[in-house]
Design a protein around this motif. Structure first.
Motif, short mmCIF file in Angstrom:
data_model
loop_
_atom_site.label_atom_id
_atom_site.label_comp_id
_atom_site.label_asym_id
_atom_site.label_seq_id
_atom_site.Cartn_x
_atom_site.Cartn_y
_atom_site.Cartn_z
N GLU A 87 0.95 -1.17 -0.01
CA GLU A 87 0.05 0.05 0.06
C GLU A 87 0.91 1.12 -0.01
N ALA A 88 0.43 2.49 -0.38
CA ALA A 88 0.85 3.67 -0.26
C ALA A 88 1.36 3.92 1.10
N GLN A 89 2.74 4.48 1.19
CA GLN A 89 3.34 5.02 2.29
C GLN A 89 3.29 3.91 3.48
N ALA A 90 3.53 2.65 2.86
CA ALA A 90 3.39 1.45 3.93
C ALA A 90 4.94 1.46 4.83
N LEU A 91 5.96 1.83 4.17
CA LEU A 91 7.29 1.55 4.56
C LEU A 91 7.93 2.61 5.38
N ASP A 92 9.05 2.39 6.47
CA ASP A 92 9.82 3.42 6.83
C ASP A 92 11.15 3.26 6.02
N VAL A 93 11.49 2.33 5.65
CA VAL A 93 13.00 2.21 4.92
C VAL A 93 12.77 1.30 3.76
N ALA A 94 13.45 1.71 2.67
CA ALA A 94 13.48 0.84 1.40
C ALA A 94 15.00 0.43 1.28
N VAL A 95 15.25 -0.82 0.94
CA VAL A 95 16.68 -1.45 0.81
C VAL A 95 16.85 -1.63 -0.53
N TYR A 96 17.78 -1.38 -1.37
CA TYR A 96 18.09 -1.89 -2.68
C TYR A 96 19.70 -2.58 -2.57
N CYS A 97 19.81 -3.59 -2.51
CA CYS A 97 21.27 -4.06 -2.40
C CYS A 97 21.47 -4.85 -3.57
N LEU A 98 22.26 -4.11 -4.46
CA LEU A 98 22.81 -4.31 -5.80
C LEU A 98 21.38 -5.01 -6.70
N SER A 99 20.48 -4.36 -6.39
CA SER A 99 19.13 -4.67 -7.00
C SER A 99 18.66 -3.62 -8.12
N LEU A 100 19.50 -2.59 -8.14
CA LEU A 100 19.00 -1.64 -9.52
C LEU A 100 19.37 -2.12 -10.73
N MET A 101 18.91 -3.31 -11.07
CA MET A 101 19.27 -3.94 -12.26
C MET A 101 18.91 -3.38 -13.58
N GLY A 102 17.71 -3.00 -13.57
CA GLY A 102 16.90 -3.00 -14.93
C GLY A 102 17.26 -1.51 -15.51
N THR A 103 16.86 -1.40 -16.95
CA THR A 103 17.15 -0.25 -17.65
C THR A 103 16.23 0.78 -17.18
N ASN A 104 15.10 0.45 -16.53
CA ASN A 104 14.01 1.54 -16.43
C ASN A 104 14.35 1.91 -14.86
N LEU A 105 15.33 2.59 -14.42
CA LEU A 105 15.48 2.70 -12.87
C LEU A 105 14.28 3.75 -12.38
N ASN A 106 13.82 4.75 -13.50
CA ASN A 106 12.72 5.77 -13.04
C ASN A 106 11.57 4.92 -12.28
N ASP A 107 11.27 3.74 -13.01
CA ASP A 107 10.12 2.93 -12.52
C ASP A 107 10.31 2.12 -11.12
N TYR A 108 11.50 2.05 -10.81
CA TYR A 108 12.16 1.46 -9.66
C TYR A 108 11.99 2.33 -8.59
N LEU A 109 12.52 3.75 -8.70
CA LEU A 109 12.62 4.54 -7.83
C LEU A 109 11.31 5.47 -7.55
N LEU A 110 10.47 5.56 -8.60
CA LEU A 110 9.07 6.02 -8.36
C LEU A 110 8.11 5.30 -7.44
N GLU A 111 8.46 3.91 -7.71
CA GLU A 111 7.51 2.86 -6.59
C GLU A 111 8.12 3.17 -5.41
N ALA A 112 9.29 3.30 -5.15
CA ALA A 112 9.74 3.24 -3.58
C ALA A 112 9.15 4.87 -3.10
N ASN A 113 9.10 5.73 -4.00
CA ASN A 113 8.44 7.13 -3.50
C ASN A 113 7.06 6.75 -3.06
N ARG A 114 6.39 5.82 -3.96
CA ARG A 114 4.91 5.65 -3.58
C ARG A 114 4.79 4.98 -2.18
N VAL A 115 5.67 3.73 -1.79
CA VAL A 115 5.41 3.01 -0.69
C VAL A 115 6.25 3.53 0.27
N LEU A 116 7.10 4.75 0.39
CA LEU A 116 7.78 5.03 1.72
C LEU A 116 6.83 6.19 2.22
#
Ligand SMILES: C[S@@+](CC[C@H](N)C(=O)[O-])C[C@H]1O[C@@H](n2cnc3c(N)ncnc32)[C@H](O)[C@@H]1O
Length: 361
Positions: A260-289
């Motif tokens: 759900e939106a704003q469900a997390l206090d902390v988001a961890v990415y350990c060597l997992s920013l792999m794809g070529t569309n990192l915008n989508d990765y980090l905008l999802e982090a923004n949504r759920v944090l």
């Protein structure tokens, strides 16, 4: 440092000649007879080879430096060799390795594998290696050969999947694991071996860091792999990856999680920013944090062309830099804080990091 490489310019030496000993300068200055020189004929196969080499050099992502980037001359041809080797093994023939002259003379001679050995090598390539299923080294020489083949094929498979994950977008990565059920385990078997070669596992540093946070902080482990973080801290951790091998791991694309939106206090990415569309990765982090929630990122140093550009990208996704550790030490670590909500429909310049390609050893 163990992995340091001498600077490229260290190889160039100036050779000085004593007067009267340099053949190029001291030769008598008679006019040489003009000789008509025929252009040597270049065989079609040599021309093909040259253009292949040019193509490899032009492939920009292979030009990355850093400790884990491959040398320019490695990779494509290596990957091709591995694919050919797999094909040969599948079709039941393995050519003997010979010095070039001998091989040319005797090109068609082949080593036929015993069916049992061939079966062992192919099976080991197709299944996840476990101590029980991997061929034993203590067995007869055939067992040792199958073992070696197994290791080489698994290594090749890992490098192939790894390259795919770094050079495709998250949707294609999802399709890749969906269409090949053994790929995730093969990737993680290879990744485990890779981690053992590193001076340290960056995940351990993240685990230490999370242990210092409040026990009530809710964590999201984005691209959790085998989910070690959740097993190492007392916090509630949502472990997420494309494939789940444990009941507590959520199988999902981390660009579109079920959180759900704003469900997390902390988001961890350990060597997992792999794809070529990192915008989508980090905008999802923004949504759920939650607002002022924290993002911890560990990434391989050689993936960064320009750290400032990465920080600017993070800012455009709503995160301000709190702290960075970009000492030359294989891995970079970042701590960002979410300072504003950014909708997923915002138009951002696409952003990605350089792929991390592992070398054959
Ligand atoms: C190099 S592994 C690291 C795993 C784990 N974080 C660790 O440190 O052990 C990267 C992981 O990120 C996952 N990953 C990459 N892109 C993803 C995506 N779009 N959705 C879900 N998982 C992803 C991969 O499947 C892989 O398991």
């Amino acid at each position: 440092m163990a992995f340091e490489v001498p600077a490229w310019d260290k190889g160039a030496l100036a050779v000085k000649f004593k007067p009267g000993t340099n053949p190029a300068i001291d030769a008598p200055k008679t006019k040489p007879k003009k000789l008509k020189q025929k252009k040597p004929k270049v065989k079609k196969s040599e021309r093909k080879q040259k253009s292949k080499v040019k193509q490899q050099i032009n492939s920009t992502y292979r030009l990355g430096k850093g400790p884990l980037a491959p040398p320019v001359e490695s990779s494509d041809s290596e990957a091709d060799d591995e694919m050919r080797a797999m094909h040969k093994i599948r079709s039941g023939r393995i050519e003997k390795q010979k010095p070039p002259a001998k091989a040319a003379k005797d090109q068609k001679k082949q080593l036929t594998l015993k069916p049992a050995l061939l079966q062992a090598a192919v099976e080991s390539m197709e299944t996840t290696p476990t101590p029980a299923s991997a061929p034993s080294t203590s067995a007869a020489p055939e067992g040792a050969l199958a073992n070696k083949l197994h290791a080489e094929l698994m290594g090749g498979r890992f490098r192939y999947i790894n390259e795919q994950l770094y050079t495709m977008n998250s949707k294609k990565a999802e399709d890749l694991f969906r269409s090949d059920s053994g790929a995730f385990d093969a990737y993680h078997a290879g990744y485990r071996q890779q981690v053992e070669k590193w001076p340290s596992n960056p995940l351990n540093r993240i685990i230490k860091l999370v242990k210092r946070l409040s026990k009530t902080a809710v964590i999201g482990d984005f691209g959790c792999g085998e989910g070690k973080l959740a097993q190492s801290v007392p916090n509630k951790v949502y472990s997420m990856d494309l494939v789940s091998r444990r009941a507590d791991i959520v199988a999902c694309n981390i660009t579109k999680t079920p959180l759900e939106a704003q469900a997390l206090d902390v988001a961890v990415y350990c060597l997992s920013l792999m794809g070529t569309n990192l915008n989508d990765y980090l905008l999802e982090a923004n949504r759920v944090l939650k607002l002022h929630g924290n993002v911890y990122i560990a990434e391989i140093q050689s993936r960064f062309e320009d750290v400032r550009e990465f920080i600017r990208f993070m800012t455009s996704c709503g995160f301000d830099l709190v702290k960075k550790d970009v000492a030359v030490n294989y891995f970079y670590f970042f701590h960002f804080r979410k300072m504003r909500h950014v909708g997923k429909d915002v138009k951002l310049k696409p952003f990605s990091l350089k792929p991390c390609l592992y070398r054959k050893r």
